[in-house]
Design a protein around this motif. Structure first.
Motif, PDB file in Angstrom:
ATOM      1  N   LEU A 136       0.560  -1.288   0.406  1.00 17.81           N
ATOM      2  CA  LEU A 136       0.174  -0.198  -0.373  1.00 17.81           C
ATOM      3  C   LEU A 136       0.606   1.522   0.112  1.00 17.81           C
ATOM      4  CD1 LEU A 136      -2.541  -1.326   2.146  1.00 17.81           C
ATOM      5  CD2 LEU A 136      -2.673  -0.567   0.355  1.00 17.81           C
ATOM      6  N   PHE A 137       1.489   1.466   1.031  1.00 13.73           N
ATOM      7  CA  PHE A 137       2.727   2.942   0.795  1.00 13.73           C
ATOM      8  C   PHE A 137       4.052   2.156   0.971  1.00 13.73           C
ATOM      9  CE2 PHE A 137      -0.985   2.684   4.536  1.00 13.73           C
ATOM     10  CZ  PHE A 137      -1.434   3.093   3.780  1.00 13.73           C
ATOM     11  N   GLY A 138       4.265   0.807   0.381  1.00 17.22           N
ATOM     12  CA  GLY A 138       5.910   1.246   0.028  1.00 17.22           C
ATOM     13  C   GLY A 138       7.007   1.116   1.083  1.00 17.22           C
ATOM     14  N   GLU A 139       6.505   1.030   2.442  1.00 16.47           N
ATOM     15  CA  GLU A 139       6.889   1.207   3.396  1.00 16.47           C
ATOM     16  C   GLU A 139       6.577  -0.610   4.502  1.00 16.47           C
ATOM     17  OE1 GLU A 139       6.579   4.687   5.726  1.00 16.47           O
ATOM     18  OE2 GLU A 139       6.859   5.981   3.967  1.00 16.47           O
ATOM     19  N   SER A 140       7.176  -0.591   5.830  1.00 18.81           N
ATOM     20  CA  SER A 140       7.190  -1.548   6.324  1.00 18.81           C
ATOM     21  C   SER A 140       6.164  -1.215   7.694  1.00 18.81           C
ATOM     22  CB  SER A 140       8.399  -2.520   7.167  1.00 18.81           C
ATOM     23  OG  SER A 140       8.726  -1.381   7.750  1.00 18.81           O
ATOM     24  N   SER A 141       5.281  -1.892   7.805  1.00 17.87           N
ATOM     25  CA  SER A 141       4.446  -1.736   9.562  1.00 17.87           C
ATOM     26  C   SER A 141       5.291  -1.890  10.221  1.00 17.87           C
ATOM     27  CB  SER A 141       3.731  -2.829   9.503  1.00 17.87           C
ATOM     28  OG  SER A 141       4.592  -3.926  10.464  1.00 17.87           O
ATOM     29  N   GLY A 142       4.584   0.065  10.791  1.00 16.72           N
ATOM     30  CA  GLY A 142       6.113   0.705  12.176  1.00 16.72           C
ATOM     31  C   GLY A 142       6.769   0.684  12.031  1.00 16.72           C
ATOM     32  N   LYS A 143       7.683   0.969  10.917  1.00 15.31           N
ATOM     33  CA  LYS A 143       8.728   0.934  10.217  1.00 15.31           C
ATOM     34  C   LYS A 143      10.076   1.244  10.638  1.00 15.31           C
ATOM     35  CE  LYS A 143       6.202   5.268   8.374  1.00 15.31           C
ATOM     36  NZ  LYS A 143       5.577   6.784   8.268  1.00 15.31           N
ATOM     37  N   LEU A 144       9.621  -0.472  11.398  1.00 14.40           N
ATOM     38  CA  LEU A 144      10.796  -0.872  12.104  1.00 14.40           C
ATOM     39  C   LEU A 144      11.467  -1.247  11.091  1.00 14.40           C
ATOM     40  CD1 LEU A 144       8.933  -3.057  14.763  1.00 14.40           C
ATOM     41  CD2 LEU A 144      10.409  -0.791  15.288  1.00 14.40           C
ATOM     42  N   ARG A 145      11.384  -1.908  10.122  1.00  8.53           N
ATOM     43  CA  ARG A 145      12.732  -2.389   8.614  1.00  8.53           C
ATOM     44  C   ARG A 145      12.775  -1.364   7.560  1.00  8.53           C
ATOM     45  NH1 ARG A 145      10.127  -5.172  11.605  1.00  8.53           N
ATOM     46  NH2 ARG A 145       8.274  -5.685  11.327  1.00  8.53           N
ATOM     47  N   GLU A 146      13.502  -1.521   6.446  1.00 12.39           N
ATOM     48  CA  GLU A 146      13.664  -0.452   5.825  1.00 12.39           C
ATOM     49  C   GLU A 146      13.260  -1.582   4.618  1.00 12.39           C
ATOM     50  OE1 GLU A 146      14.262   3.238   4.871  1.00 12.39           O
ATOM     51  OE2 GLU A 146      14.543   2.742   7.497  1.00 12.39           O
ATOM     52  N   PRO A 147      12.695  -0.652   3.214  1.00 11.87           N
ATOM     53  CA  PRO A 147      12.336  -1.956   2.413  1.00 11.87           C
ATOM     54  C   PRO A 147      13.152  -2.582   1.676  1.00 11.87           C
ATOM     55  CG  PRO A 147      10.765   0.838   2.134  1.00 11.87           C
ATOM     56  CD  PRO A 147      12.187   0.530   2.784  1.00 11.87           C
ATOM     57  N   SER A 148      14.714  -2.060   1.816  1.00 10.09           N
ATOM     58  CA  SER A 148      16.074  -3.222   1.338  1.00 10.09           C
ATOM     59  C   SER A 148      15.686  -3.942   2.441  1.00 10.09           C
ATOM     60  CB  SER A 148      16.652  -2.264   1.418  1.00 10.09           C
ATOM     61  OG  SER A 148      17.319  -1.605   3.155  1.00 10.09           O
ATOM     62  N   GLN A 149      15.641  -4.514   3.376  1.00 10.08           N
ATOM     63  CA  GLN A 149      15.727  -5.149   4.491  1.00 10.08           C
ATOM     64  C   GLN A 149      14.469  -6.349   4.312  1.00 10.08           C
ATOM     65  OE1 GLN A 149      15.226  -2.868   8.060  1.00 10.08           O
ATOM     66  NE2 GLN A 149      17.951  -3.095   8.317  1.00 10.08           N
ATOM     67  N   THR A 194      22.829  -5.475 -11.124  1.00 12.80           N
ATOM     68  CA  THR A 194      22.397  -4.649 -11.454  1.00 12.80           C
ATOM     69  C   THR A 194      20.852  -3.876 -10.389  1.00 12.80           C
ATOM     70  OG1 THR A 194      21.550  -2.931 -13.290  1.00 12.80           O
ATOM     71  CG2 THR A 194      20.888  -5.394 -13.254  1.00 12.80           C
ATOM     72  N   ALA A 195      20.931  -2.520 -10.429  1.00 10.27           N
ATOM     73  CA  ALA A 195      20.427  -1.910  -9.344  1.00 10.27           C
ATOM     74  C   ALA A 195      18.551  -2.219 -10.550  1.00 10.27           C
ATOM     75  CB  ALA A 195      19.902  -0.494  -9.073  1.00 10.27           C
ATOM     76  N   GLU A 196      17.448  -2.504  -9.404  1.00  5.79           N
ATOM     77  CA  GLU A 196      16.185  -2.768 -10.346  1.00  5.79           C
ATOM     78  C   GLU A 196      15.717  -1.884  -9.434  1.00  5.79           C
ATOM     79  OE1 GLU A 196      13.018  -3.684 -12.590  1.00  5.79           O
ATOM     80  OE2 GLU A 196      15.200  -4.860 -12.446  1.00  5.79           O
ATOM     81  N   PRO A 197      15.343  -0.672 -10.231  1.00  7.56           N
ATOM     82  CA  PRO A 197      14.406   0.442  -9.080  1.00  7.56           C
ATOM     83  C   PRO A 197      12.744  -0.371  -8.501  1.00  7.56           C
ATOM     84  CG  PRO A 197      13.954   0.751 -11.417  1.00  7.56           C
ATOM     85  CD  PRO A 197      14.816  -0.911 -11.210  1.00  7.56           C
ATOM     86  N   HIS A 198      12.385   0.830  -7.515  1.00  7.11           N
ATOM     87  CA  HIS A 198      11.524   0.549  -6.691  1.00  7.11           C
ATOM     88  C   HIS A 198      10.715   0.752  -8.291  1.00  7.11           C
ATOM     89  CE1 HIS A 198       8.353   2.518  -3.636  1.00  7.11           C
ATOM     90  NE2 HIS A 198       8.125   1.360  -3.948  1.00  7.11           N
ATOM     91  N   LYS A 199       9.689   0.056  -7.671  1.00  5.18           N
ATOM     92  CA  LYS A 199       7.925   0.140  -9.404  1.00  5.18           C
ATOM     93  C   LYS A 199       7.074  -0.147  -7.648  1.00  5.18           C
ATOM     94  CE  LYS A 199      10.831  -2.134 -13.184  1.00  5.18           C
ATOM     95  NZ  LYS A 199      10.926  -2.833 -13.920  1.00  5.18           N
ATOM     96  N   ALA A 200       6.487   0.597  -8.282  1.00  4.49           N
ATOM     97  CA  ALA A 200       4.186  -0.167  -8.381  1.00  4.49           C
ATOM     98  C   ALA A 200       3.826  -0.433  -9.171  1.00  4.49           C
ATOM     99  CB  ALA A 200       4.404   0.994  -7.180  1.00  4.49           C
TER     100      ALA A 200
END
Length: 156
Positions: A52-65, A109-115
């Protein structure tokens, strides 16, 4: 908002594709996700919030994690979340920025964030695209649900 189906691939503890079908809950408006510590309950909430938002719940983890450390390098991390609001159904598909094997030569190679955000047809197929960039998807989701992932947002 009513969750319909959640598909996670290379996400959290789930190396392979995992699919949760919430439609079996019928009209029940309350359900419980339970299991022993470490069984992946929070990961389900993280997957929904990430979709939904591109973030984890509670912001305890970064998307890369959020990528599964057990996943094969050629399997991309991705979440697909189908949900309904009122009489309409939607699908949001999101993948974080991640390294993937290069298609030519060696290395990665880096794959960008997609949505992508779609309105679903009655048969469950993807209908028209409502948004196709992460920032636009966030905007449309916030508009539809009336909430955002601001500083005080968290799933309990």
């Amino acid at each position: 908002m009513r969750p319909l189906q959640l598909t996670m691939q290379a996400f959290g503890p789930y190396a392979a594709e995992q699919q949760l079908d919430f439609r079996g809950l019928g009209a029940n408006s309350l359900f419980l996700i339970w299991g022993p510590t470490g069984s992946g309950k929070t990961c389900i909430m993280d997957a929904m919030c990430f979709a939904l938002f591109g973030e984890s719940s509670g912001k305890l983890r970064e998307p890369s994690q959020l990528r599964s450390q057990l996943a094969a390098t050629d399997v991309l991390t991705q979440v697909i979340f189908d949900f309904s609001v009122g009489t309409n159904s939607y699908r949001v598909r999101r993948s974080p920025e991640q390294e993937r094997p290069a298609k030519r030569g060696g290395g990665t190679t880096a794959e960008p964030h997609k949505a992508e955000f779609h309105c679903l047809e009655i048969d469950g197929s993807e209908g028209r695209v409502l948004a196709a960039r992460p920032s636009d998807v966030n905007e449309k989701i916030e508009e539809l649900l009336g909430i955002n992932s601001g500083p005080d947002f968290k799933i309990l």
